[in-house]
Design a protein around this motif. Structure first.
Motif, PDB file in Angstrom:
ATOM      1  N   ASN A   1      31.108  79.105 107.087  1.00 12.15           N
ATOM      2  CA  ASN A   1      30.455  77.968 108.078  1.00 12.15           C
ATOM      3  C   ASN A   1      28.407  78.835 108.563  1.00 12.15           C
ATOM      4  O   ASN A   1      27.984  79.229 109.203  1.00 12.15           O
ATOM      5  CB  ASN A   1      30.857  78.667 109.144  1.00 12.15           C
ATOM      6  N   ASP A   2      28.062  79.094 107.436  1.00 12.23           N
ATOM      7  CA  ASP A   2      26.279  79.821 107.397  1.00 12.23           C
ATOM      8  C   ASP A   2      25.685  78.686 107.753  1.00 12.23           C
ATOM      9  O   ASP A   2      26.397  76.758 107.845  1.00 12.23           O
ATOM     10  CB  ASP A   2      25.972  79.645 105.555  1.00 12.23           C
ATOM     11  N   LEU A   3      24.561  79.021 108.366  1.00 19.45           N
ATOM     12  CA  LEU A   3      23.555  77.903 108.943  1.00 19.45           C
ATOM     13  C   LEU A   3      22.918  77.126 108.276  1.00 19.45           C
ATOM     14  O   LEU A   3      21.984  78.436 106.958  1.00 19.45           O
ATOM     15  CB  LEU A   3      22.020  78.601 110.227  1.00 19.45           C
ATOM     16  N   ARG A   4      23.117  75.468 107.673  1.00 18.98           N
ATOM     17  CA  ARG A   4      21.623  75.271 106.575  1.00 18.98           C
ATOM     18  C   ARG A   4      20.033  74.841 108.223  1.00 18.98           C
ATOM     19  O   ARG A   4      20.218  73.993 108.180  1.00 18.98           O
ATOM     20  CB  ARG A   4      22.005  74.653 106.419  1.00 18.98           C
TER      21      ARG A   4
ATOM     22  N   HIS B   1      27.898  74.485  99.116  1.00 10.32           N
ATOM     23  CA  HIS B   1      29.406  73.523  98.903  1.00 10.32           C
ATOM     24  C   HIS B   1      29.731  72.985 100.471  1.00 10.32           C
ATOM     25  O   HIS B   1      28.913  73.664 101.695  1.00 10.32           O
ATOM     26  CB  HIS B   1      30.571  74.810  98.285  1.00 10.32           C
ATOM     27  N   ASP B   2      30.306  72.325 101.002  1.00  6.60           N
ATOM     28  CA  ASP B   2      31.037  71.940 101.901  1.00  6.60           C
ATOM     29  C   ASP B   2      31.521  72.891 103.264  1.00  6.60           C
ATOM     30  O   ASP B   2      32.437  73.255 102.760  1.00  6.60           O
ATOM     31  CB  ASP B   2      31.643  70.720 102.259  1.00  6.60           C
ATOM     32  N   GLY B   3      30.733  73.809 103.998  1.00  4.55           N
ATOM     33  CA  GLY B   3      31.518  74.642 104.049  1.00  4.55           C
ATOM     34  C   GLY B   3      31.080  76.336 104.233  1.00  4.55           C
ATOM     35  O   GLY B   3      31.476  76.953 104.524  1.00  4.55           O
ATOM     36  N   TYR B   4      30.728  76.191 102.784  1.00  4.52           N
ATOM     37  CA  TYR B   4      30.020  77.721 102.552  1.00  4.52           C
ATOM     38  C   TYR B   4      28.936  78.061 101.300  1.00  4.52           C
ATOM     39  O   TYR B   4      29.280  76.673 100.588  1.00  4.52           O
ATOM     40  CB  TYR B   4      31.491  78.475 102.332  1.00  4.52           C
TER      41      TYR B   4
END
Ligand code: S3P
Ligand code: PEP
Length: 529
Positions: A119-122, A143-146
């Protein structure tokens, strides 16, 4: 519905009624040949402040609005025209935390093995941290979501290169400290806003610990060359009232020193919540670190970063813009991606709104906050101490413009060292919109403001972000309850911390259009109601 997200003990935020019926929210080896600085700087994006290398970034900063200087008549630039709204409601997603994501990228980089950040912030400023860490030798894949990070562990590489911090104070400060332990010299640089920010106490503290650092353009400012002679350790001193990032930066590098590091902080320690986030992040990564209860003394033993999986939660500074907008209009607003148990000082926005008469409840089952705003909220006299929640200072100024009574904010002196001098910026721009706001000085230093709000304002003005994303986002919110559309500079800078800002506000029916601006005079405006 659960109670509100709980705060860890030791976290300072107090809300207390004031006499005025309001609230008080407190809350290797070194190469034989030492290369020239010019050799090191070759190819480095390091223009002097008048020559921005990356003009697409921070649209407003090219020696103009960020200094409070006016654009000259006839200059053109893109502005964002934002129509006011009659209501604000709906379901909005709060971005993940920037400080948590940046810290997790750092610990993953310094650990041996693979770490994941869920759940990192991009956004631009986490991208800047990733790129800086890649320059350090980490392999970071999205990756998608991490995020997956293959860290460098004890293998400190010869990188001999430039680390670009762009406008991020945290990236510059931590990378400058970490570069001390690399076996070869590194240049750490940044954009024009960064090169104006205070760095001297950090550079001095690192020198006390044995680092060999020189400034390249202006004394004790960015950009610097860190000759990478290693970090011996011992005791260093830092002030507590300029930026907590100095302490955070030394804490991240300290475990890699030859002997234990002790940090002694002089004066009052502001932004303690950020230091607590650093301590929590280091402890979770296996670092032996301790802090005194008054947060003025720290001890770090030589220790090794351990790989770990981290889940990043909501960002309360970003949430504050949605929450403030919700507080300006009666009705219900729901915020998702909210998990509670935050260490962020800016969580204070929640109890502050509650004291202003806005109902805010947390539902753990759905990871959401629900805001129910009655028609008679935001009346009375309120006082907020922001020494532990500096990033919501601009948001509070926007909110205060609609408090029927007054909102007094103190303890915000650190914000004058941020991307813009944030209190002065908000006071100048809100005044232009007709808001009755007065800057408060303490010991001759701009420390807060008092704003006496009104029901609405005419709008129709052009407001500057002063090159600072948080000023733009706060002014944007303030304009929502005005009578006609305003125009804003610096709107592109939402990508620094809240890239989905426009999409979220569009969900509430906020209509925006980018318009070309030819500089003109702003008509004087006055409060209505
Ligand atoms: O460590 C961090 O991630 C930050 C610390 C704080 O800096 P100051 O202590 O300079 O306010 C905060 O304002 C900044 O946005 C992020
Ligand atoms: C000031 C900020 O960050 P930094 O200090 O890292 O530039 C911010 O996020 O508003």
């Amino acid at each position: 519905m659960d109670l509100l997200p709980t705060r860890p003990t030791g976290h300072r935020i107090l809300i207390a009624p004031t006499a005025g019926g309001g609230c008080r929210a407190r809350q290797e080896n070194f190469p034989d040949h030492r290369p020239d600085i010019a050799e090191l700087s070759d190819g480095m994006a390091c223009p002097r402040s008048a020559e921005i290398a990356d003009p697409g970034r921070q649209s407003d900063i090219a020696g103009k609005a960020s200094d409070g200087e006016r654009w000259e008549k006839g200059d053109t630039r893109m502005l964002l025209k934002v129509d006011p709204v009659d209501s604000f409601s709906g379901t909005f997603r709060v971005p993940s935390s920037k400080p948590e994501t940046q810290r997790a990228i750092l610990t993953g980089t310094l650990a041996e093995g693979t770490s994941r950040v869920y759940n990192d912030l991009r956004c631009d400023e986490t991208e800047t941290m990733k790129n800086a860490c890649r320059a350090f030798g980490a392999t970071i894949t999205e990756h998608d979501g991490y995020l997956e990070i293959l860290g460098i562990g004890g293998n400190l590489p010869h990188i001999r290169r430039v680390i670009q911090s762009r406008g991020s104070g945290l990236v510059f400060r931590v990378m400058t400290a970490l570069a001390s332990v690399l076996p070869s010299p590194v240049v750490v640089t940044g954009d024009a806003t960064l090169r104006n920010r205070v760095m001297e106490p950090l550079l001095e503290a690192l020198r006390e610990l044995g680092a060999d650092i020189e400034s390249i353009v202006s004394e004790n400012k960015a950009p610097v060359v860190n000759w990478g002679r290693g970090l011996k350790g011992g005791t260093c001193r830092l002030p507590g009232d300029i930026s907590s990032q100095f302490i955070t930066a030394v804490l991240f590098a300290a475990p890699l020193a030859d002997i234990p590091v002790k940090i002694e902080v002089t004066g009052e320690v502001f932004s303690q919540s950020y230091i607590r986030q650093t301590l929590a992040s280091l402890t979770a990564a296996g670092i032996k670190v301790s802090a005194s209860e008054d947060m003025r003394s720290y001890q770090v033993e030589p220790s090794t970063y351990q790989a770990q999986d981290v889940t990043t939660h909501e960002d309360y500074t970003s949430a504050s813009y949605l929450l403030a907008a919700a507080a300006l209009f009666p009705g219900r607003t729901v915020l998702t991606n909210v998990y509670g148990d935050s260490m962020q000082g800016e969580f204070a926005i929640v109890p502050i709104l509650q004291q202003l008469g806005v109902d805010v409840t947390f539902d753990r089952a759905t990871s959401s906050l629900t805001v129910d705003n009655p028609p008679d909220s935001m009346r009375g006299h309120f006082e907020v101490d922001v020494r532990d929640c500096p990033n919501i200072v601009p948001t509070l100024a926007a909110l205060g413009a609609y408090v029927q009574g007054s909102l007094r904010v103190t303890g915000g002196r650190l914000t004058r060292f941020h991307k813009a001098s944030r209190i002065e910026a908000m006071a100048a721009e809100l005044t232009r919109a007709g808001v009755d706001i007065e800057v408060l000085y303490n010991d001759g230093v701009c420390d807060g403001f008092e704003v006496r709000g009104a029901q609405t304002y005419p709008g129709g003005v052009t407001l500057s972000s002063w090159g600072d994303h948080r000023i733009f986002m706060s002014l944007f919110v303030a304009g929502l309850r005005m009578q006609s559309a305003n125009r804003f500079s610096g709107f592109e800078d939402v990508r620094l911390s809240f890239p989905t800002f426009m999409e979220e506000f569009a969900k509430a029916g906020v209509r925006t259009a980018s318009v070309e601006d030819v500089e003109e005079e702003n008509a004087p405006a006055g409060a209505v109601g």
